[in-house]
Design a protein around this motif. Structure first.
Motif, short mmCIF file in Angstrom:
data_model
loop_
_atom_site.label_atom_id
_atom_site.label_comp_id
_atom_site.label_asym_id
_atom_site.label_seq_id
_atom_site.Cartn_x
_atom_site.Cartn_y
_atom_site.Cartn_z
N GLU A 1 3.83 0.01 -1.37
CA GLU A 1 4.54 0.56 -0.20
C GLU A 1 4.88 2.03 -0.41
O GLU A 1 4.81 2.83 0.53
N GLY B 1 2.01 4.29 0.41
CA GLY B 1 1.59 4.41 1.80
C GLY B 1 0.77 3.26 2.32
O GLY B 1 0.08 3.39 3.35
N PHE B 2 0.85 2.10 1.65
CA PHE B 2 0.10 0.92 2.08
C PHE B 2 1.04 -0.16 2.60
O PHE B 2 2.20 -0.24 2.18
N GLU B 3 0.52 -0.99 3.47
CA GLU B 3 1.28 -2.11 4.04
C GLU B 3 0.70 -3.42 3.53
O GLU B 3 -0.51 -3.66 3.62
N LYS C 1 -3.20 -2.65 3.48
CA LYS C 1 -3.97 -1.73 4.29
C LYS C 1 -3.24 -0.39 4.37
O LYS C 1 -2.00 -0.33 4.26
N ARG D 1 -1.40 2.59 5.93
CA ARG D 1 -0.58 2.74 7.14
C ARG D 1 -1.17 3.83 8.06
O ARG D 1 -1.68 4.82 7.60
#
Length: 287
Positions: A220, A223-225, A285, A287
């Motif tokens: 997170e 920058g990933f979800e 994935k 963001r």
């Protein structure tokens, strides 16, 4: 006090315990960040590249082992495609190349990338799989534009990276569509049972030790979800016991019996009960 390389907060790491490397000569500390609960190995070797040989992964594995790995890898590929609906992969740190090999055989596009100038064994005669150089110190990949939109596969890679947050942020800069990460689960039972003989601890090669929570924090912040996560089992107990036998200087005939393939394979499979959930995986994935 120093900034944690995962959650970036200024913390005083808590020392959990000491562990020897596989030579039982050098001792390392396993410490924990009190904020994100990531564990790491100290001291970090000054020249990480010196730990790895350019001749790694250019010879075949045993046929039976390769076949058994194929079953597990195909399950992982189905898991990734079902969750992401993607058909294009970038396999960073491909090891022997068997994951890339199986992705290609399954009808998907895959690029392999690693530090070595030599192609991994199982893709050495597969020119349809491009092979790119990746510099883990500078966090630079040849032709980075080819990462755009792909699923970046990091199977047993992230625990070796000196700065995993910057590494994942670099993938975000490359506009990778997704990341699929597999790392040893620090909460595994065999770590408690085998202690210094737990091969998944593996200092100083394994610099970081993850659980679901700390891996999620890391992704997170990069920058990933998070899309999905879970646990897998890889058979490492047989190797833990072999390390114990060698360190305790058991007679050579006992060690040879333990290594004898007709005995090793059924033991390897039956001991998996101790290894349950010794690996954590996570998909995310951009963001």
């Amino acid at each position: 006090m120093e900034p944690c390389l995962i959650c970036t907060k200024s913390v005083e790491y808590l020392k959990l315990y000491e562990r020897f490397d596989t030579t039982f000569i050098n001792k390392y500390d396993i410490v924990e960040c009190p904020c994100c609960r990531i564990k790491k190995t100290l001291p970090v070797p000054e020249n990480l590249a010196s730990l790895y040989s350019e001749t790694d992964f250019i010879a075949p594995q045993s046929r039976l082992y390769h076949w058994l790995k194929r079953i597990l890898i195909r399950q992982e590929i189905k898991r990734i495609v079902k969750t992401t609906k993607a058909r294009d992969f970038l396999d960073i740190g491909p090891g022997y190349g068997d994951f890339s090999e199986n992705v290609s055989q399954s009808g998907y596009s895959v690029i392999a990338a690693d530090v070595s100038p030599r192609r991994p064994y199982y893709i050495r005669h597969l020119p349809r799989i491009p092979y790119l150089r990746f510099d883990y110190e500078k966090l630079e990949m040849a032709d980075p534009g080819r990462a755009r939109g792909r699923v970046v596969v990091l199977r047993h890679v992230l625990e070796h990276i000196k700065e995993p947050l910057n590494f994942l942020r670099k993938l975000a800069e490359y506009k990778a569509g997704y990341v699929y990460i597999v790392v040893p689960n620090f909460g595994r039972l065999e770590r408690t049972i085998f202690k210094n003989y737990d091969m998944l601890l593996y200092p100083p090669y394994h610099l970081w030790h993850f659980e679901k929570h700390s891996l999620q924090v890391l992704l997170e912040r990069a920058g990933f979800e998070i899309m999905a996560s879970g646990y897998d089992t890889i058979p490492t107990v047989w190797t833990d016991i072999l390390l114990y036998l060698k360190h305790k200087k058991y007679p050579a005939f006992i060690i040879k019996c333990w290594e004898f393939p007709p005995l090793r394979i059924p033991l390897w499979l039956s001991l998996n009960i101790i290894s349950l959930n010794n690996v954590v995986w996570m998909m995310a994935k951009l963001r």
